[in-house]
Scaffold this motif. Structure first.
Motif, PDB file in Angstrom:
ATOM      1  N   ILE A 130       6.936  17.333   5.272  1.00  0.00           N
ATOM      2  CA  ILE A 130       6.467  17.813   3.969  1.00  0.00           C
ATOM      3  C   ILE A 130       6.632  16.674   2.982  1.00  0.00           C
ATOM      4  O   ILE A 130       7.722  16.130   2.824  1.00  0.00           O
ATOM      5  N   TRP A 131       5.543  16.312   2.321  1.00  0.00           N
ATOM      6  CA  TRP A 131       5.519  15.130   1.464  1.00  0.00           C
ATOM      7  C   TRP A 131       4.947  15.505   0.112  1.00  0.00           C
ATOM      8  O   TRP A 131       3.914  16.165   0.034  1.00  0.00           O
ATOM      9  N   GLY A 132       5.597  15.078  -0.943  1.00  0.00           N
ATOM     10  CA  GLY A 132       5.097  15.333  -2.288  1.00  0.00           C
ATOM     11  C   GLY A 132       4.637  14.053  -2.948  1.00  0.00           C
ATOM     12  O   GLY A 132       5.189  12.986  -2.712  1.00  0.00           O
ATOM     13  N   CYS A 133       3.617  14.156  -3.752  1.00  0.00           N
ATOM     14  CA  CYS A 133       3.085  12.994  -4.471  1.00  0.00           C
ATOM     15  C   CYS A 133       2.682  13.459  -5.862  1.00  0.00           C
ATOM     16  O   CYS A 133       1.866  14.358  -6.016  1.00  0.00           O
ATOM     17  N   SER A 173      -4.928   8.428  -3.052  1.00  0.00           N
ATOM     18  CA  SER A 173      -5.662   9.658  -3.328  1.00  0.00           C
ATOM     19  C   SER A 173      -5.986  10.458  -2.075  1.00  0.00           C
ATOM     20  O   SER A 173      -6.380  11.602  -2.166  1.00  0.00           O
ATOM     21  N   ALA A 174      -5.827   9.880  -0.905  1.00  0.00           N
ATOM     22  CA  ALA A 174      -6.017  10.642   0.328  1.00  0.00           C
ATOM     23  C   ALA A 174      -4.734  11.423   0.603  1.00  0.00           C
ATOM     24  O   ALA A 174      -3.877  11.550  -0.264  1.00  0.00           O
ATOM     25  N   CYS A 175      -4.582  11.909   1.791  1.00  0.00           N
ATOM     26  CA  CYS A 175      -3.368  12.645   2.153  1.00  0.00           C
ATOM     27  C   CYS A 175      -2.275  11.621   2.464  1.00  0.00           C
ATOM     28  O   CYS A 175      -2.109  11.202   3.606  1.00  0.00           O
ATOM     29  N   ILE A 176      -1.542  11.202   1.438  1.00  0.00           N
ATOM     30  CA  ILE A 176      -0.580  10.122   1.562  1.00  0.00           C
ATOM     31  C   ILE A 176       0.536  10.460   2.547  1.00  0.00           C
ATOM     32  O   ILE A 176       1.018   9.591   3.278  1.00  0.00           O
ATOM     33  N   GLY A 177       0.948  11.714   2.620  1.00  0.00           N
ATOM     34  CA  GLY A 177       1.961  12.115   3.584  1.00  0.00           C
ATOM     35  C   GLY A 177       1.498  11.907   5.015  1.00  0.00           C
ATOM     36  O   GLY A 177       2.191  11.335   5.844  1.00  0.00           O
ATOM     37  N   ARG A 178       0.302  12.378   5.316  1.00  0.00           N
ATOM     38  CA  ARG A 178      -0.247  12.224   6.672  1.00  0.00           C
ATOM     39  C   ARG A 178      -0.415  10.758   7.022  1.00  0.00           C
ATOM     40  O   ARG A 178      -0.057  10.327   8.123  1.00  0.00           O
ATOM     41  N   MET A 179      -0.965   9.984   6.105  1.00  0.00           N
ATOM     42  CA  MET A 179      -1.199   8.563   6.381  1.00  0.00           C
ATOM     43  C   MET A 179       0.114   7.822   6.562  1.00  0.00           C
ATOM     44  O   MET A 179       0.222   6.909   7.387  1.00  0.00           O
ATOM     45  N   SER A 180       1.143   8.184   5.821  1.00  0.00           N
ATOM     46  CA  SER A 180       2.452   7.554   5.972  1.00  0.00           C
ATOM     47  C   SER A 180       3.069   7.866   7.317  1.00  0.00           C
ATOM     48  O   SER A 180       3.654   6.994   7.976  1.00  0.00           O
ATOM     49  N   HIS A 192       0.869  -1.176   0.000  1.00  0.00           N
ATOM     50  CA  HIS A 192       0.000   0.000   0.000  1.00  0.00           C
ATOM     51  C   HIS A 192       0.907   1.228   0.000  1.00  0.00           C
ATOM     52  O   HIS A 192       1.951   1.234   0.660  1.00  0.00           O
ATOM     53  N   PRO A 193       0.559   2.284  -0.718  1.00  0.00           N
ATOM     54  CA  PRO A 193       1.417   3.473  -0.790  1.00  0.00           C
ATOM     55  C   PRO A 193       1.793   4.043   0.576  1.00  0.00           C
ATOM     56  O   PRO A 193       2.927   4.477   0.773  1.00  0.00           O
ATOM     57  N   GLN A 194       0.885   4.036   1.534  1.00  0.00           N
ATOM     58  CA  GLN A 194       1.237   4.592   2.841  1.00  0.00           C
ATOM     59  C   GLN A 194       2.238   3.702   3.571  1.00  0.00           C
ATOM     60  O   GLN A 194       3.080   4.194   4.323  1.00  0.00           O
ATOM     61  N   ARG A 195       2.234   2.399   3.340  1.00  0.00           N
ATOM     62  CA  ARG A 195       3.211   1.497   3.955  1.00  0.00           C
ATOM     63  C   ARG A 195       4.588   1.754   3.364  1.00  0.00           C
ATOM     64  O   ARG A 195       5.595   1.764   4.064  1.00  0.00           O
ATOM     65  N   LEU A 196       4.632   1.981   2.065  1.00  0.00           N
ATOM     66  CA  LEU A 196       5.892   2.317   1.402  1.00  0.00           C
ATOM     67  C   LEU A 196       6.442   3.628   1.952  1.00  0.00           C
ATOM     68  O   LEU A 196       7.626   3.752   2.259  1.00  0.00           O
ATOM     69  N   GLY A 197       5.561   4.613   2.124  1.00  0.00           N
ATOM     70  CA  GLY A 197       5.969   5.885   2.702  1.00  0.00           C
ATOM     71  C   GLY A 197       6.444   5.738   4.138  1.00  0.00           C
ATOM     72  O   GLY A 197       7.436   6.350   4.545  1.00  0.00           O
TER      73      GLY A 197
END
Length: 78
Positions: A56-59, A67-74, A29-34
């Motif tokens: 600060i996270w860029g996607c 599609s959610a806030c991937i930085g916050r979820m990571s 999952h993208p957040q797990r990778l992050g």
């Protein structure tokens, strides 16, 4: 109130084919990778995470599972 900003490090995640069933990263999952990247940054720089105020996270493509806030979820996952 402090107004200083400190940039500790910058990295990017590995790239690979992310289509379902293809590529070495498709199962993540993208957040797990992050979260994996954030954990590595913490270890590499011996960070005290309780002293970090902002990340600060860029996607580049926010769609599907990221599609959610991937930085916050990571950060929460880390």
């Amino acid at each position: 109130m402090a107004t200083d900003a400190l940039i500790i490090d910058a990295v990017r995640t590995p790239r690979g084919i992310g289509k379902q069933g293809k590529g070495g990263l498709a199962h993540l999952h993208p957040q797990r990778l992050g979260a994996t990247v954030l954990g590595a940054l913490q270890k590499r720089n011996d960070l005290k995470t309780n002293e970090v105020d902002d990340v600060i996270w860029g996607c580049s493509t926010q769609s599907g599972k990221q599609s959610a806030c991937i930085g916050r979820m990571s950060v929460l996952d880390a």
